[in-house]
Design a protein around this motif. Structure first.
Motif, PDB file in Angstrom:
ATOM      1  N   PRO A   1       0.816  -1.216   0.000  1.00 43.37           N
ATOM      2  CA  PRO A   1       0.000   0.000   0.000  1.00 43.37           C
ATOM      3  C   PRO A   1       0.851   1.269   0.000  1.00 43.37           C
ATOM      4  CG  PRO A   1       0.025  -0.996   2.174  1.00 43.37           C
ATOM      5  CD  PRO A   1       0.696  -1.981   1.259  1.00 43.37           C
ATOM      6  N   LYS A   2       0.346   2.290  -0.660  1.00 42.80           N
ATOM      7  CA  LYS A   2       0.999   3.590  -0.662  1.00 42.80           C
ATOM      8  C   LYS A   2       0.988   4.149   0.758  1.00 42.80           C
ATOM      9  CE  LYS A   2       0.468   8.257  -2.547  1.00 42.80           C
ATOM     10  NZ  LYS A   2       1.892   8.446  -2.874  1.00 42.80           N
ATOM     11  N   LEU A   3       2.124   4.614   1.239  1.00 42.78           N
ATOM     12  CA  LEU A   3       2.214   5.129   2.598  1.00 42.78           C
ATOM     13  C   LEU A   3       1.809   6.589   2.651  1.00 42.78           C
ATOM     14  CD1 LEU A   3       5.544   3.544   3.907  1.00 42.78           C
ATOM     15  CD2 LEU A   3       3.226   2.616   3.935  1.00 42.78           C
ATOM     16  N   GLU A   4       0.968   6.915   3.617  1.00 38.77           N
ATOM     17  CA  GLU A   4       0.523   8.285   3.821  1.00 38.77           C
ATOM     18  C   GLU A   4       1.389   8.958   4.880  1.00 38.77           C
ATOM     19  OE1 GLU A   4      -1.704   9.692   2.029  1.00 38.77           O
ATOM     20  OE2 GLU A   4      -2.403   7.910   0.962  1.00 38.77           O
ATOM     21  N   SER A   5       1.205  10.257   5.041  1.00 39.35           N
ATOM     22  CA  SER A   5       1.853  11.013   6.107  1.00 39.35           C
ATOM     23  C   SER A   5       0.946  11.039   7.323  1.00 39.35           C
ATOM     24  CB  SER A   5       2.134  12.438   5.645  1.00 39.35           C
ATOM     25  OG  SER A   5       2.357  13.291   6.750  1.00 39.35           O
ATOM     26  N   PRO A   6       1.506  11.045   8.534  1.00 41.35           N
ATOM     27  CA  PRO A   6       0.644  11.150   9.724  1.00 41.35           C
ATOM     28  C   PRO A   6       0.088  12.560   9.923  1.00 41.35           C
ATOM     29  CG  PRO A   6       2.939  11.148  10.372  1.00 41.35           C
ATOM     30  CD  PRO A   6       2.915  10.881   8.898  1.00 41.35           C
ATOM     31  N   PHE A   7       0.648  13.538   9.193  1.00 36.05           N
ATOM     32  CA  PHE A   7       0.178  14.911   9.292  1.00 36.05           C
ATOM     33  C   PHE A   7      -0.622  15.284   8.045  1.00 36.05           C
ATOM     34  CE2 PHE A   7       4.164  14.977  11.815  1.00 36.05           C
ATOM     35  CZ  PHE A   7       3.632  15.354  13.037  1.00 36.05           C
TER      36      PHE A   7
ATOM     37  N   VAL B   1       2.634  20.116   1.053  1.00 34.33           N
ATOM     38  CA  VAL B   1       3.504  20.164   2.227  1.00 34.33           C
ATOM     39  C   VAL B   1       2.748  19.846   3.517  1.00 34.33           C
ATOM     40  CG1 VAL B   1       5.038  21.821   1.118  1.00 34.33           C
ATOM     41  CG2 VAL B   1       3.127  22.654   2.508  1.00 34.33           C
ATOM     42  N   LEU B   2       3.522  19.540   4.541  1.00 31.33           N
ATOM     43  CA  LEU B   2       2.961  19.166   5.836  1.00 31.33           C
ATOM     44  C   LEU B   2       2.413  20.362   6.597  1.00 31.33           C
ATOM     45  CD1 LEU B   2       5.771  16.750   7.112  1.00 31.33           C
ATOM     46  CD2 LEU B   2       3.601  16.105   6.058  1.00 31.33           C
ATOM     47  N   THR B   3       1.371  20.088   7.383  1.00 30.72           N
ATOM     48  CA  THR B   3       0.877  21.031   8.374  1.00 30.72           C
ATOM     49  C   THR B   3       1.015  20.364   9.741  1.00 30.72           C
ATOM     50  OG1 THR B   3      -1.418  20.254   8.485  1.00 30.72           O
ATOM     51  CG2 THR B   3      -0.846  21.748   6.655  1.00 30.72           C
ATOM     52  N   PRO B   4       0.928  21.108  10.830  1.00 32.33           N
ATOM     53  CA  PRO B   4       1.056  20.499  12.166  1.00 32.33           C
ATOM     54  C   PRO B   4      -0.122  19.610  12.568  1.00 32.33           C
ATOM     55  CG  PRO B   4       1.584  22.841  12.221  1.00 32.33           C
ATOM     56  CD  PRO B   4       0.950  22.579  10.894  1.00 32.33           C
ATOM     57  N   GLU B   5      -1.211  19.635  11.805  1.00 32.91           N
ATOM     58  CA  GLU B   5      -2.413  18.886  12.179  1.00 32.91           C
ATOM     59  C   GLU B   5      -2.243  17.391  11.923  1.00 32.91           C
ATOM     60  OE1 GLU B   5      -7.176  18.576  10.965  1.00 32.91           O
ATOM     61  OE2 GLU B   5      -5.892  20.149  10.092  1.00 32.91           O
TER      62      GLU B   5
END
Length: 252
Positions: free
Chosen positions: A40-46, A60-64
């Motif tokens: 599976p394609k890996l997602e970001s935890p943010f 890009v990442l956010t703190p959420e």
């Protein structure tokens, strides 16, 4: 499915019932497309957001924290490993032998003039020779890993680990043991702490091991793409350098 293949499979099953040989062993040579589960394609935890950086739209990442990914920061058994820059390859093992190889859902033919296939075959042989994957110690099943080497890399980074041979690194049998960051959990598990970790420079663990360097030497010349977080139940997520807007702007 072709009628000839169907008949061949029926005969293989009869042979299996008569001799007790495994089905895969008695149907070798039958040209049948088996079902393979793609990694599976890996997602970001943010949560990520679209931003325009230097005229380019970036994601890009956010703190959420993404809903459902709180486990990365709450479960004490989660580990962090180096994320490798290559391509995903799966080997299928039965009776201590590799009986099939896949790149995503594409079967790899070992004897082929396709240079891509040859890179994968070379990588698996290198892994076996170096003991990264021991066929005598694994159960039947599918094993996923990353193929790295001179022909691998991303659009902007070619041969990131300065290698002259390809090697396949199984996630469960090598990466989780050899490329684990023991520092994960020693600091607050939040966005700012992880961002600071990236800013200060992740240790290029694989580069150091491959070239026989200490961490200071590897950090001066080595490459690392990011992190993968592993839950004991198999869940995984990733964070790469190029997910941070500060990295893309070269402005930490």
């Amino acid at each position: 499915m072709d009628e000839n293949i169907v008949e061949a499979l029926k005969e293989a099953w009869k042979e299996h019932e008569k001799t007790g040989e495994t089905v895969n062993k008695v149907i070798r040579g039958v040209n049948v497309n088996i079902s393979i589960q793609d990694f599976p394609k890996l997602e970001s935890p943010f949560v990520r957001d679209h931003k325009t950086i230097d005229g380019e739209e970036e994601y890009v990442l956010t703190p959420e924290i993404q809903k459902g990914y709180e486990w990365v920061f709450e479960d004490e058994d989660v580990i962090a490993t180096e994320k490798l820059n290559g391509t995903n390859v799966c080997v299928v093992v039965e009776d201590n032998e590799i009986i099939d190889v896949f790149n995503r859902q594409n079967r790899i033919k070992p004897i082929h003039d396709n240079k891509w296939n040859l890179c994968i075959v070379e990588g698996i042989h290198t892994s076996l020779k170096r003991g990264y994957f021991d066929l005598d110690q694994v159960d039947d099943g599918m094993y996923y890993g990353e193929l790295v080497g001179p022909k691998m890399g991303s659009r902007d980074v070619k041969n990131p680990y300065d290698m002259d041979v390809h090697v396949w690194l199984p996630f469960e049998n090598y990466c989780k043991e050899k490329l684990k960051f023991n520092s994960w959990g020693n600091y607050p598990k939040n966005f700012d702490s992880i961002k600071k970790w990236f800013k200060n420079g992740l240790i290029p663990l694989f580069y150091a091991k491959w070239h026989g360097l200490n961490y200071d030497e590897a950090s001066e010349k080595g490459y690392v793409e990011g992190l993968v977080f592993h839950h004991p139940d198999g869940r995984k997520v990733k964070i790469r350098y190029d997910m941070f807007k500060e990295f893309l702007k070269n402005d930490w």
